[in-house]
Design a protein around this motif. Structure first.
Motif, PDB file in Angstrom:
ATOM      1  N   TYR A   6       0.847  -1.190   0.000  1.00  0.00           N
ATOM      2  CA  TYR A   6       0.000   0.000   0.000  1.00  0.00           C
ATOM      3  C   TYR A   6       0.885   1.243   0.000  1.00  0.00           C
ATOM      4  O   TYR A   6       1.753   1.391   0.860  1.00  0.00           O
ATOM      5  N   THR A  53      -2.168   0.237  -4.698  1.00  0.00           N
ATOM      6  CA  THR A  53      -2.079  -1.060  -4.014  1.00  0.00           C
ATOM      7  C   THR A  53      -2.288  -2.201  -5.000  1.00  0.00           C
ATOM      8  O   THR A  53      -2.727  -1.994  -6.129  1.00  0.00           O
ATOM      9  N   GLN A 185      -0.848  -2.921   5.961  1.00  0.00           N
ATOM     10  CA  GLN A 185      -2.255  -3.250   5.754  1.00  0.00           C
ATOM     11  C   GLN A 185      -3.129  -2.854   6.940  1.00  0.00           C
ATOM     12  O   GLN A 185      -4.206  -2.273   6.769  1.00  0.00           O
TER      13      GLN A 185
END
Length: 213
Positions: A6, A53, A185
């Protein structure tokens, strides 16, 4: 199984929200894993927060209109919006989407008394002493193509500069133009209010809940 990656980016003005194609692209900002891609888009002439992502479930959830997560924008508009114009933005205005009239969903809209603390745009917007400009803050729960620009134009106050500041609690506060930050995450899901979709596995790692859970 490899963990998802991410990244949040402060996308500069003039950069296309993709990794290939004509003009400056996201690839010009740094090196990314080949599996990642932007969640949604920012127009070339818009700036600010872009989430990148390889988490396909998260991409689907954030882009699905059923779930309506909040996106907050700062728009520098031409003129001084009237109370009536702000009420229109809040209650919904008619814009053109794919050749059809579309009424936007209720939004939050207010004038920002002090200009938001943002890096200067390069190039800067054209200054005209005879025409005042105003910063407004808009929070939407949908993301149609060029929606903010279409909304402000529909109420008579065209957007001069547009910056997406946040998605839920993920924001670009303190970031510089072109800056890239990687997040884990758990932090991403917490900031997006999605921890109800996560659980801890036997290794202590977060993973998305099975639909049967």
């Amino acid at each position: 199984m490899a963990l998802h990656r991410y990244f949040i980016i402060y996308k500069p003005f003039g950069v296309v929200s993709q990794f290939s194609g004509e003009g400056p692209t996201l690839a010009s900002l740094g090196t990314f894993p080949k599996e990642v891609y932007p969640v949604g888009r920012l127009d070339k002439d818009s700036e600010g927060l872009l989430l990148i992502t390889d988490d396909k479930w998260l991409n689907h959830h954030l882009l699905n209109p059923r779930f309506g997560h909040q996106r907050t924008y700062y728009a520098q508009v031409e003129g001084l919006p009237t109370p009536e114009a702000l009420k229109q933005l809040q209650s919904g205005v008619l814009i053109n989407v794919d050749g059809r009239d579309y009424k936007t969903k209720p939004a939050l809209a207010k004038i920002v008394d002090l200009a938001p603390s943002l890096p200067e745009r390069i190039p800067p917007i054209r200054y005209r002493a005879s025409i005042p400009d105003t910063w407004i803050e808009l929070t939407l729960i949908e993301g149609k193509n060029r929606q903010v620009r279409k909304m402000t134009a529909a109420v008579g106050f065209p957007t001069l500069r547009l910056v997406r500041f946040s998605m839920e609690k993920i924001n670009i506060s303190g970031m510089q133009v072109g800056e890239i930050r990687e997040m884990d995450q758990e932090s991403v899901y917490r900031a997006l209010g999605l921890t109800g979709f996560m659980k801890t596995d036997s290794s202590g790692n977060f993973r998305k809940k099975d639909r049967r859970s």
